[in-house]
Write an enzyme that holds these catalytic residues in place. Structure first.
Site, PDB file in Angstrom:
ATOM      1  N   ASP A  13       0.809  -1.226   0.000  1.00  0.00           N
ATOM      2  CA  ASP A  13       0.000   0.000   0.000  1.00  0.00           C
ATOM      3  C   ASP A  13       0.841   1.275   0.000  1.00  0.00           C
ATOM      4  OD1 ASP A  13      -2.195  -1.719   0.189  1.00  0.00           O
ATOM      5  OD2 ASP A  13      -2.032  -1.752   2.375  1.00  0.00           O
ATOM      6  N   LYS A  16       1.806   2.135  -5.108  1.00  0.00           N
ATOM      7  CA  LYS A  16       2.337   1.568  -6.356  1.00  0.00           C
ATOM      8  C   LYS A  16       1.390   1.859  -7.519  1.00  0.00           C
ATOM      9  CE  LYS A  16       2.371  -2.499  -4.407  1.00  0.00           C
ATOM     10  NZ  LYS A  16       2.091  -2.155  -3.003  1.00  0.00           N
ATOM     11  N   GLY A  40      -4.659  -4.200  -3.558  1.00  0.00           N
ATOM     12  CA  GLY A  40      -5.648  -3.137  -3.688  1.00  0.00           C
ATOM     13  C   GLY A  40      -4.914  -1.869  -4.049  1.00  0.00           C
ATOM     14  N   HIS A  41      -5.088  -1.433  -5.289  1.00  0.00           N
ATOM     15  CA  HIS A  41      -4.394  -0.231  -5.755  1.00  0.00           C
ATOM     16  C   HIS A  41      -5.419   0.857  -6.025  1.00  0.00           C
ATOM     17  CE1 HIS A  41      -1.047  -2.902  -6.150  1.00  0.00           C
ATOM     18  NE2 HIS A  41      -1.541  -3.537  -7.194  1.00  0.00           N
ATOM     19  N   GLN A 223       1.710  -6.365  -3.500  1.00  0.00           N
ATOM     20  CA  GLN A 223       2.321  -6.524  -2.174  1.00  0.00           C
ATOM     21  C   GLN A 223       3.664  -5.785  -2.103  1.00  0.00           C
ATOM     22  OE1 GLN A 223       0.984  -9.604  -3.794  1.00  0.00           O
ATOM     23  NE2 GLN A 223      -0.815  -8.573  -3.038  1.00  0.00           N
TER      24      GLN A 223
END
Ligand code: GDP
Ligand code: IMO
Ligand code: MG
Length: 428
Positions: A13, A16, A40-41, A223
């Site tokens: 997180d 990225k 989760g982006h 990740q």
């Protein structure tokens, strides 16, 4: 600069998605090479906010081809749900390419993930419950299901039967759950076959040919370094290779072709799930970072654990990834602090440790040794050049650069695509 790898330098997180999106317009291919929908982006483009889980962030950039590489684990239901949602918002998703060697997350592995976590009780890992660990375990155990298996019903049934022969006794006898039906699982998986068929490609060939032509390929890690199955805080990690080496195995592009490795790190640190986190704060400063930084998981909505920037972790990330550049995000979140501590070393049972302790036990006992820097009060969200930053913020970035052992090439000052200061071109 044709082949660029982008990885998380902390516990995930780091931003990225935003960094990938920032480069998107100048990139021909964006490749996801590890993980699955545990990622989760969040990408903010003008008024629009997107939360991507399985799809590479490059999908939002017109003209850029998104690729799901062989190293990814695919939940087919999530894949089509995400594609449909983006399509409904006017995003062109037609260029997506998927490796037929990628593994699929069969529904029973979502169940396995959740029941094993529940069974572990206090010793749980805090996984995202998406079936990631069990699917990578199946891959290594050679009982996994690959995308290509969806096109041979006979083989698919054989493989599902083989996997369930191992899993059903566990589910029934240990976890008190109902046995999973082979037929229902095969039917569920087959229902996606025709929809995924047009996306299939020999992605290894496509990517190597793209590099031969001089196209720019960005390999985007899910990740992060400290969640990497080999280099992270095992066992409190994800089950894939989230470091730069994973870009090669997870896409079929050789290490000699990689030109640059960009690490993304927040100006402080966060972690979701269990596991050691030396600079974690349990006081008002931690609460402040969480509320100002909006530190709640994009995937599970869990509050993220927050702490100060850890330069020992940054140096470690720089080493194991061979970082050429650091992107520091969320500098704006630190605005208003009187003093900003940075962890420069650890105290492990009375001994100063300048680098990552060699064992997990020592890391669990590591206490941060801080150096403090002056804070700043000026709003920096409109800063677009390094010189626009107040002197104390500049000093903080320069200190991070020096202590982390990697040049800081860009600094994030807000969630929007534009809210970035570029000091060194990341693709040139
Ligand atoms: P990822 O998983 O590494 O892509 O990161 P996430 O999207 O899970 O979390 C990063 C969060 O920080 C998202 O909500 C982003 O919109 C936000 N973000 C990224 N860069 C910045 C920045 O420089 N400043 C601020 N305030 N927010 C940022
Ligand atoms: P992005 O790509 C932060 C964490 C989980 C848990 C551990 C194992 O958005 O940075 P898993 O479901 O992967 O088996 O969970 O890893 N985790 C993440 N934490 N960001 C992520 O992805 C994560 N993906 C997994 O919270 O501690
Ligand atoms: Mg995330």
């Amino acid at each position: 600069m044709p082949a660029v790898v982008l990885v998380g330098a902390q516990w995930g997180d780091e931003g990225k998605g935003k960094a990938t999106d920032l480069l998107g317009a100048r990139v021909d291919y964006v490749v996801k090479f590890n993980g699955g929908n545990n990622a989760g982006h969040t990408v903010v483009v003008g008024e629009e906010k997107y939360a991507l889980h399985l799809l590479p962030s490059g999908i939002l950039t017109p003209g850029c081809t998104p690729v799901i590489g062989n190293g990814v684990v695919i939940d087919l239901e999530v894949l089509f749900r995400e594609l449909t949602a983006l399509d409904a918002r006017g995003v062109d998703v037609s260029r997506l390419l998927v490796s037929s060697n990628a593994h699929v997350i069969p529904p029973y592995n979502r169940t396995m993930d959740k029941v094993t976590e529940r069974f572990l009780g206090k010793r749980k890992l805090g996984t995202t419950g998406r079936g990631i660990g069990p699917t990578y375990a199946d891959k290594m155990n050679r009982v996994g299901i690959r995308v290509q298996d969806l096109f041979d019903e006979h083989i698919l049934a054989q493989k599902v039967e083989g996997a369930l022969a191992q899993k059903n006794p566990l589910l029934v006898k240990i976890y008190n759950r109902r046995a999973v039906s082979v037929e229902e699982t095969v039917e569920d998986l087959l229902s996606y076959a025709e929809r995924i068929r047009p996306m299939l490609a020999d992605t290894t060939l496509v990517l190597n040919q793209a590099l031969d032509r001089g196209d720019t390929v960005l390999f985007e890690a899910g990740q992060a370094t400290m969640l990497d199955v080999d280099h992270g805080t095992y066992p409190f990690v994800t089950s894939s290779s989230a470091t730069a080496g994973g870009a090669c195995t997870g896409s079929g592009v050789g290490p000699t072709r990689i030109d640059r490795v960009i690490g993304v790190a927040k100006a402080y640190a966060t972690r979701v799930g269990e596991g050691p986190f030396p600079t974690e704060l349990f006081d008002a400063d931690g609460d402040r970072l969480r509320s100002v930084g909006g530190e709640y998981g994009t995937t599970t909505g869990r509050p993220r654990r927050c702490g100060w920037y850890d330069a020992v972790v940054a140096r470690y990330a720089s080493r194991v990834n061979g970082l050429t550049d650091l992107v520091i995000t969320k500098l704006d979140v630190l605005t208003g602090l009187e003093r900003v501590p940075v962890c420069v070393a650890y105290d492990v049972e009375g001994e100063r440790c300048a680098e990552m302790p060699p064992t997990q036990t020592a890391f669990h006992h590591a206490r941060p040794v801080y150096e403090e820097f002056d804070g700043w009060t000026e709003d920096i969200s409109e800063a677009r050049t390094f010189e626009d930053l107040p002197p104390a913020a500049q000093r903080y970035v320069l200190a991070i650069e020096e202590i982390s052992g990697c040049r800081v090439s860009a600094v994030g000052v807000g969630p929007d695509r534009e809210a970035t200061i570029v000091r060194h071109d990341l693709l040139d």
